[in-house]
Design an enzyme around this catalytic site. Structure first.
Site, PDB file in Angstrom:
ATOM      1  N   HIS A  60     -24.318 -90.718  95.193  1.00  0.00           N
ATOM      2  CA  HIS A  60     -23.109 -90.231  94.527  1.00  0.00           C
ATOM      3  C   HIS A  60     -21.888 -90.816  95.212  1.00  0.00           C
ATOM      4  CE1 HIS A  60     -23.574 -87.445  97.867  1.00  0.00           C
ATOM      5  NE2 HIS A  60     -22.449 -86.822  97.595  1.00  0.00           N
ATOM      6  N   HIS A  62     -19.249 -89.612  96.744  1.00  0.00           N
ATOM      7  CA  HIS A  62     -18.495 -89.016  97.850  1.00  0.00           C
ATOM      8  C   HIS A  62     -18.535 -90.017  99.000  1.00  0.00           C
ATOM      9  CE1 HIS A  62     -18.810 -84.539  96.460  1.00  0.00           C
ATOM     10  NE2 HIS A  62     -17.748 -85.143  95.973  1.00  0.00           N
ATOM     11  N   ASP A  64     -18.821 -90.162 102.195  1.00  0.00           N
ATOM     12  CA  ASP A  64     -19.801 -90.233 103.279  1.00  0.00           C
ATOM     13  C   ASP A  64     -21.144 -90.806 102.808  1.00  0.00           C
ATOM     14  OD1 ASP A  64     -19.899 -87.778 101.828  1.00  0.00           O
ATOM     15  OD2 ASP A  64     -21.179 -86.887 103.354  1.00  0.00           O
ATOM     16  N   HIS A  65     -21.227 -91.152 101.518  1.00  0.00           N
ATOM     17  CA  HIS A  65     -22.456 -91.757 101.003  1.00  0.00           C
ATOM     18  C   HIS A  65     -22.260 -93.189 100.511  1.00  0.00           C
ATOM     19  CE1 HIS A  65     -24.986 -88.065 101.066  1.00  0.00           C
ATOM     20  NE2 HIS A  65     -23.781 -87.550 101.237  1.00  0.00           N
ATOM     21  N   HIS A 140     -24.867 -81.170  92.367  1.00  0.00           N
ATOM     22  CA  HIS A 140     -23.804 -81.286  93.369  1.00  0.00           C
ATOM     23  C   HIS A 140     -22.445 -81.249  92.657  1.00  0.00           C
ATOM     24  CE1 HIS A 140     -22.341 -81.964  97.325  1.00  0.00           C
ATOM     25  NE2 HIS A 140     -21.973 -83.215  97.159  1.00  0.00           N
ATOM     26  N   ASP A 210     -26.852 -85.362  98.028  1.00  0.00           N
ATOM     27  CA  ASP A 210     -26.564 -83.976  98.380  1.00  0.00           C
ATOM     28  C   ASP A 210     -26.919 -83.074  97.199  1.00  0.00           C
ATOM     29  OD1 ASP A 210     -25.419 -85.213 100.572  1.00  0.00           O
ATOM     30  OD2 ASP A 210     -23.388 -84.687 100.090  1.00  0.00           O
ATOM     31  N   HIS A 268     -28.407 -84.533 106.870  1.00  0.00           N
ATOM     32  CA  HIS A 268     -27.087 -84.211 106.310  1.00  0.00           C
ATOM     33  C   HIS A 268     -26.527 -82.920 106.918  1.00  0.00           C
ATOM     34  CE1 HIS A 268     -23.813 -83.670 103.317  1.00  0.00           C
ATOM     35  NE2 HIS A 268     -23.873 -84.978 103.276  1.00  0.00           N
TER      36      HIS A 268
END
Lengths: 301, 301
Positions: A60, A62, A64-65, A140, A210, A268
């Protein structure tokens, strides 16, 4: 099957934690799953050859990914990569990469193929003769997929001593591996089972991060050998899972148990916790076979 | 004036080198200059408080100078920053940040003010009572600015013993600091020079990266105390400076000499070189006062 954890912490990095990225070695592939900031450096540190990475799966959008993705793409270009690169990611990524390239007056010298995902159902997104990759729709705050990597049923193995003893022509070896009975040089029908051995059991790996606790994924991940399931929080912070749509270690373990997986890997983690071992202890109240991901760790299955 | 080098290597990171980012402490500001991938982790390692960073200056939109920016912006949000943040960067950045925020269904909870630059002339982009920041148009493959940081002339300092001796009313101290003569309690005119000391000499710093050798910058950076000038290559690879629009150590030193700067700091080294000391040796054939930047180094002036 081997899993290299490049980073397994949630959003805000500390001086020595990395956001999500991992490399799955399966059936001679090295699949990169998620690509948080600093992934290219983590790949170097773990001595993973850039050219072996041909497929990148982004869960996805976001940061941090995926914030490390553009840097990796650019570095590949600077290193004059020629191998084509496939990226599987939510819709929107192509527009973003195109804009970043335009702002830098640059483009890749290798083929960059972005497969944009927007289905809410599980779909087959990659397949070759040895392995399949399916999406796992997750729950998510933004459109998110996990990924299921499944080796195909392999060929039977020749028991070469018995094959030679049975006087079978080399031309039939392929048929034997595929499970057929064959006729030997003397005209006798040879029972496949007597001259071949079972194929290696195909391995499977599910990456789920996530996500909030969601039983909808159970049919897709049922019986996988290894499940990586996010556990951002411990049970004592369960109420935080509601607005954030993350899971606790206990919830991850419940999914593992209900899906009858072989091994659960947790990751995570929120950086608020000092001691990762609490995640394991908590998960093991529900499901025994739990491993803890940590940056730089390798798992072999 | 203090300079923290967070990263000073050119585009392709190795396991232990960082792309361009530095923090300049001047007149009670902490200015972040460029923001390559991994900058937020480097800030943490150097124990620079995130909330002290209120102004970020981006030279150009090549990845090794700004790919860490979006991660920093996002982390600030996650840490519930309230302090406003000003970013000075080439036109295009706002569209990019907006798109990344949209893809993550997110926005900042603090005020994010992006000042987009597109002038080809040097311009004043920040000013308060103590310091000015001007752009330095550079010659690179995309639109690029260096930045000149200049303290303003400070106030004179009271020689407090002499001031008291001269029987001057406290109400006049401000006037004294501003350089005026004043009349004392006895009606006598007091010569400012006799009761005050010289102000601290204002400091100045010029950041010039990335750029080809360009004498056009000389009038802007003339007499600065400290010049950071890129030296991607050594003289033996001078021909590479033409297509890449970078500089050699010797060219950087020539600029330093012609601009009559106090100290030259070299950086933005190509990772092809094993030994940084060769950069210094080469530069010192032209200009004596040379320092080598390196990741994690601090300079005090």
């Amino acid at each position: 099957m081997k899993l290299h954890i490049l980073g397994c912490y949630s959003a805000t990095p500390k001086a020595n934690t990395n956001p999500t990225a991992q490399v799955l070695e399966i059936s001679n592939h090295q699949f990169l799953i998620d690509c948080g900031e600093g992934t290219q450096v983590q790949l170097r540190r773990q001595k993973i050859k850039f050219n072996r990475v041909k497929h990148i799966f982004i869960s996805h959008l976001h940061g941090d990914h995926y914030f490390g993705l553009i840097g990796l793409i650019s570095t590949f270009r600077l290193l004059t990569r020629e191998t084509e690169l496939h990226i599987y990611a939510p819709k929107g990524l192509k527009e973003l990469i195109t804009l970043q390239m335009k702002l830098a007056s640059s483009w890749t010298n290798y083929q960059l193929i972005i497969h944009e995902l927007n289905s809410k159902e599980s779909e087959l997104i990659f397949e070759d003769e040895n392995v399949e990759v399916h999406t796992i729709p997750l729950d998510h705050r933004v459109y998110t997929n996990g990924f299921l990597f499944k080796e195909k049923e392999g060929e039977r193995k020749l028991d070469i001593e018995k094959v030679e003893e049975a006087n079978i022509n080399v031309a039939y070896y392929r048929k034997l591996k595929q499970g057929y009975d064959v006729v030997n040089e003397d005209g006798v029908l040879i029972d496949n089972k007597k001259v071949t051995l079972e194929a290696n059991k195909p391995k499977s790996y599910a990456f789920c991060s996530d996500t909030a606790y969601s039983e909808k994924i159970l049919p897709i991940i049922k019986d996988v050998d290894v499940l990586y399931h996010e556990s951002t929080f411990l049970d004592k912070h369960e109420k935080l899972t509601v607005p954030t749509k993350h899971s606790t270690a206990k919830q991850a373990a419940t999914i593992a148990k209900k899906a009858n997986v072989g091994t659960l890997i947790l990751g995570h983690y929120s950086t608020r916790y000092g001691n990762l071992h609490d995640f394991k202890t908590e998960a093991q109240t529900v499901f025994e076979n739990v491993l803890l991901a940590d940056d730089g760790k390798e798992f072999q299955f």
